[in-house]
Motif scaffolding. Sequence first.
Motif, PDB file in Angstrom:
ATOM      1  N   GLN A 146       1.072  -0.940   0.542  1.00 19.85           N
ATOM      2  CA  GLN A 146       0.208   0.137   0.030  1.00 19.85           C
ATOM      3  C   GLN A 146       1.254   1.201  -0.024  1.00 19.85           C
ATOM      4  O   GLN A 146       0.759   2.240  -1.112  1.00 19.85           O
ATOM      5  CB  GLN A 146      -1.019  -0.147   1.262  1.00 19.85           C
ATOM      6  N   ARG A 147       1.322   1.193   0.695  1.00 17.97           N
ATOM      7  CA  ARG A 147       3.006   2.315   0.895  1.00 17.97           C
ATOM      8  C   ARG A 147       3.435   2.504  -0.703  1.00 17.97           C
ATOM      9  O   ARG A 147       3.949   3.758  -1.050  1.00 17.97           O
ATOM     10  CB  ARG A 147       4.014   1.918   2.068  1.00 17.97           C
ATOM     11  N   GLN A 148       3.851   1.513  -1.420  1.00 18.12           N
ATOM     12  CA  GLN A 148       4.393   1.681  -2.359  1.00 18.12           C
ATOM     13  C   GLN A 148       3.202   2.436  -3.149  1.00 18.12           C
ATOM     14  O   GLN A 148       3.396   3.044  -4.255  1.00 18.12           O
ATOM     15  CB  GLN A 148       5.180   0.246  -2.610  1.00 18.12           C
ATOM     16  N   HIS A 149       2.048   1.783  -3.478  1.00 19.59           N
ATOM     17  CA  HIS A 149       1.332   2.319  -4.787  1.00 19.59           C
ATOM     18  C   HIS A 149       0.926   3.043  -3.893  1.00 19.59           C
ATOM     19  O   HIS A 149       0.647   4.500  -5.564  1.00 19.59           O
ATOM     20  CB  HIS A 149       0.043   1.315  -3.983  1.00 19.59           C
ATOM     21  N   TYR A 284       1.604   6.448   9.010  1.00 17.22           N
ATOM     22  CA  TYR A 284       1.471   8.141   8.462  1.00 17.22           C
ATOM     23  C   TYR A 284       2.612   8.655   8.151  1.00 17.22           C
ATOM     24  O   TYR A 284       4.023   8.710   8.124  1.00 17.22           O
ATOM     25  CB  TYR A 284       1.556   8.540   9.867  1.00 17.22           C
ATOM     26  N   GLU A 285       2.296   8.886   6.262  1.00 15.02           N
ATOM     27  CA  GLU A 285       3.742   9.003   5.643  1.00 15.02           C
ATOM     28  C   GLU A 285       3.101  10.367   4.924  1.00 15.02           C
ATOM     29  O   GLU A 285       2.457  10.838   4.938  1.00 15.02           O
ATOM     30  CB  GLU A 285       3.266   8.759   4.347  1.00 15.02           C
ATOM     31  N   PRO A 286       4.674  11.210   5.582  1.00 12.04           N
ATOM     32  CA  PRO A 286       4.387  12.719   5.380  1.00 12.04           C
ATOM     33  C   PRO A 286       4.103  12.705   4.087  1.00 12.04           C
ATOM     34  O   PRO A 286       4.802  12.249   2.831  1.00 12.04           O
ATOM     35  CB  PRO A 286       5.849  13.264   5.816  1.00 12.04           C
ATOM     36  N   MET A 287       3.345  14.246   3.567  1.00 13.57           N
ATOM     37  CA  MET A 287       2.878  14.722   2.007  1.00 13.57           C
ATOM     38  C   MET A 287       4.084  14.864   1.697  1.00 13.57           C
ATOM     39  O   MET A 287       3.607  16.812   2.166  1.00 13.57           O
ATOM     40  CB  MET A 287       1.777  14.550   1.066  1.00 13.57           C
ATOM     41  N   ARG A 288       4.911  15.416   0.330  1.00 14.05           N
ATOM     42  CA  ARG A 288       5.722  16.932   0.089  1.00 14.05           C
ATOM     43  C   ARG A 288       5.143  17.179  -1.107  1.00 14.05           C
ATOM     44  O   ARG A 288       4.795  16.910  -1.938  1.00 14.05           O
ATOM     45  CB  ARG A 288       7.133  16.482   0.346  1.00 14.05           C
ATOM     46  N   ALA A 299      -2.559   9.603   5.566  1.00 11.03           N
ATOM     47  CA  ALA A 299      -2.775   8.734   6.998  1.00 11.03           C
ATOM     48  C   ALA A 299      -3.185   7.288   5.887  1.00 11.03           C
ATOM     49  O   ALA A 299      -4.974   7.064   5.483  1.00 11.03           O
ATOM     50  CB  ALA A 299      -3.505   9.184   7.510  1.00 11.03           C
ATOM     51  N   VAL A 300      -2.490   6.366   6.058  1.00 10.31           N
ATOM     52  CA  VAL A 300      -3.113   4.639   5.457  1.00 10.31           C
ATOM     53  C   VAL A 300      -3.505   3.937   6.786  1.00 10.31           C
ATOM     54  O   VAL A 300      -2.758   3.941   7.518  1.00 10.31           O
ATOM     55  CB  VAL A 300      -2.201   3.746   5.163  1.00 10.31           C
ATOM     56  N   ALA A 301      -4.580   3.598   7.212  1.00 11.74           N
ATOM     57  CA  ALA A 301      -5.430   1.587   8.445  1.00 11.74           C
ATOM     58  C   ALA A 301      -5.794   1.109   7.443  1.00 11.74           C
ATOM     59  O   ALA A 301      -5.902   0.936   6.362  1.00 11.74           O
ATOM     60  CB  ALA A 301      -6.222   2.540   8.940  1.00 11.74           C
ATOM     61  N   SER A 302      -5.284  -0.097   8.385  1.00 10.57           N
ATOM     62  CA  SER A 302      -4.832  -0.958   7.983  1.00 10.57           C
ATOM     63  C   SER A 302      -5.910  -1.780   8.947  1.00 10.57           C
ATOM     64  O   SER A 302      -5.555  -2.274   9.566  1.00 10.57           O
ATOM     65  CB  SER A 302      -4.117  -2.358   7.370  1.00 10.57           C
ATOM     66  N   GLU A 303      -7.076  -2.027   8.435  1.00  7.49           N
ATOM     67  CA  GLU A 303      -7.997  -2.706   9.730  1.00  7.49           C
ATOM     68  C   GLU A 303      -7.447  -4.686   9.963  1.00  7.49           C
ATOM     69  O   GLU A 303      -7.072  -5.794   9.263  1.00  7.49           O
ATOM     70  CB  GLU A 303      -9.493  -3.120   9.850  1.00  7.49           C
ATOM     71  N   VAL A 304      -7.038  -4.683  10.943  1.00  7.40           N
ATOM     72  CA  VAL A 304      -6.054  -6.626  11.825  1.00  7.40           C
ATOM     73  C   VAL A 304      -6.802  -6.752  12.001  1.00  7.40           C
ATOM     74  O   VAL A 304      -6.535  -7.812  12.665  1.00  7.40           O
ATOM     75  CB  VAL A 304      -4.742  -6.192  11.581  1.00  7.40           C
ATOM     76  N   THR A 305      -8.215  -6.843  12.522  1.00  8.60           N
ATOM     77  CA  THR A 305      -8.487  -7.285  14.068  1.00  8.60           C
ATOM     78  C   THR A 305      -8.991  -8.408  13.866  1.00  8.60           C
ATOM     79  O   THR A 305      -7.939  -9.945  14.724  1.00  8.60           O
ATOM     80  CB  THR A 305      -9.881  -6.450  14.043  1.00  8.60           C
ATOM     81  N   ASP A 306      -9.288  -9.402  12.586  1.00  6.13           N
ATOM     82  CA  ASP A 306      -9.147 -10.651  12.205  1.00  6.13           C
ATOM     83  C   ASP A 306      -7.993 -11.187  12.426  1.00  6.13           C
ATOM     84  O   ASP A 306      -7.970 -12.233  13.286  1.00  6.13           O
ATOM     85  CB  ASP A 306      -9.428 -10.841  11.029  1.00  6.13           C
TER      86      ASP A 306
END
Length: 806
Positions: A146-149, A284-288, A299-306
């Motif tokens: 996701q970060r790469q994308h 949390y990736e800084p945007m320049r 801000a990217v959040a991935s739910e990992v509850t399962d």
Amino acid sequence: MSTEIRPAASPDEPQAPCPPTCASVLVADDDEASRYMLERALGSLGQRIVLVETGEEALELAAQQDFAAIVLDIGLPGASGFEVARALKRQERSQHTPLLFVTGQQYTEALVTQAYATGASDLLTKPFNPDVLNTKLRVFVDLYLQRQHLEAQRRELLARTRALEESRHSLSESRESLGRTSAEHARLHALFSQAPLAIAILRGPRLMIELANPLACRIWGRPLEELLGRSFLEAPPSPDAAVAIPILQRVFDTGIAYVGKELPLRLVRYEEGAPEDTYFSLVYEPMRDGEGRVEGIIAVASEVTDGVRARRRAESVQAELEAIFESIPDAAYVGDLSGIKRANRKALDMLGYSDMEDLNVHISELASRVRVRQADTGELVPPEHTGFVRALAGESEARDYLVYNAALARDVRVRSAANPVRIGGKVAAAVVVNTDITERHAVEESLRRSEEELRTLADSIPQAVWTTSADGALTYANSAMVHYTGLRLEELLGTGFLRMISPDTREQATGLMARYLGEGEPYECEMCWLRLDGAMRWHLVRVVPLKSSSGMVMRWLGTATDVHDLRQSQSETQRRADFEQQLIGIVSHDLRNPLSAILLGVTALARREGLDDRSRKSLLRIQSSAERAVRMIRDLLDFTQARLGGGIPLKRQRADLHLVTRSVLEEVEATNPGREVVTRYSGDGQGEWDADRIAQVIQNLVTNALKYSPPDTQVRVEAVGEDGGVTLSVHNLGEPIPSERGGSLFEPLQRATADVDQAGRSVGLGLYIVDQIVRAHGGSVSMRSSASEGTSFIVKLPRATDSSSR
């Protein structure tokens, strides 16, 4: 040496080339079986897996390329996993790469603390659950992709923006570019909206919400129109999310990205409206801007509850397995050639170690430490021949060994069971369970020696000795028993010994044995055995059970003594005694009739007138002699009745001891003129007695007192009524009875002295008859005699026995 594994549909099929968007996972483990398990576990990720054997190789590869995650074995050769982790954190390219430790060591708080101190994301112990490992790594891979994308999208947007600014001077070019940009924007918006991650763009130092995809709106619990233009500082997704504000500000101020793993958030979904506990991994990736200044945060959040729940379930299962492993009552351990990876406390105690690190060494070194030896011969066992190494080769083994306990500085005898642990058809480890049988073996050896000594002793005695099982089957017979019967031991074993019992008594003997076998109690009986020469001889048989501590009969021990001659001797002695007693009874009974005739004749002659003094004296002497003979016959008849009839018979009726005593004393005084008998009566003299027999007691005692005392002395008779009974005492001042005769005075044919009654006027049955009559009434008779006080006979009679009272 490194090995690259590309994603494939099945681990057993050839791998296809990885697409450009594929993530890479680096695995460093020196154990081939462990690498195989990791390869199998990670095969379903569909990513590029790079396998290396040393930490140095891992550092070199991590400096050259990016990895979504790195899996490190703590026990790497050379630089340990902890040292490699610290070096990775110092490298610019790998300092933010998630690290996952795996280890075969025992799971302890100290180990976990050390792992997290070196920057680890988590720690798994071998053997681990493949699903848990996949869940953890899938989160890292998804975040990486996701970060790469997002970074690619950001760069593309920046490039598009620059292109728009450069084409602003040309209207036609602008229109054309605007069309292309709009199309591209639509495409990017579609990708942004359909991304499987929650993505939000926060602009400026106030962190204004500029954009949020549908998944981000679900986290906020609000629709997009309520979020746009608002500050994250004013509208966090939940009160729990307020902790993210200082983190976001730090990212904005420093330009350093933040990665958070498995953070708990209690959210309210705006669709459902009910609060629920969830877990997220955040980036949390800084945007320049074009000049590199931070203008916002992606801000990217991935739910990992399962995944968290699955991991916790796996950890719970792991904890249960650990508890089960520790609760095994025997020593248990698992490992491979590189060392023991897991051992319970029993195993550490058995070998005398306190820490798993002492066992996590190569098996050859461990074998030399514990000095594995053959249990029977004490011969040293080479490492390659131990059950542990055989199990790693795929063989199972159960054998007794001697192992050295370092803490006790002595050998321990163990019963060892070793088995291979197979994963995917390959032997991945060996499991061994050792049972400490040192004490049991010592007890068994002691019992064996004791049994040999007892058998040697049993063979040296003339009696027959044998043992049987709990059900009565013969298991051992000593040499005396074998020689006596002439049967071989093999013929006696089991139920063959029944052949030695006389056929006439065999059925009775087997019935008796069956009854006592069922009761589990010792017994004694006589059996007739068939001897080698064909003779039948009687034996006294004694059998006792040998029981366990719980009371269960384990075996029976029997002895037999030849009592045939003794039995015949006793039988002959009894026959003679019976004959003598019968003879006495017959003779005394037959003499009573002629003596009665003599007394009648003498009485008639004494009544005649004209008898001279000489004739009268002769008649009186005849009468006195006949009366003494009658008394002797009466005593003999009583003696015979007491011996042969089981006691003197009584005819009880109500009687007064005082009156009976007076009547007897009147008769005694009439036949003993010149002797003084002093009497005293007190208390109640009533009771249930045979008055004639009580009179016989009184007459015998008073007559003896007169006979054995000087003519000028008194005889004192006292009858005293007491609670529950009466006491009769007869006292004289004659010579004291020797103390050595006191014990046999009331036996038949015994007299107080040897120099009295030389004329044979008594056969010594008087006191015996007195004792038997008193005993028949439930009373007792005793004697006191001394030179100063004289001799007293004391009779105590109960007023009634239990039978008479009923």
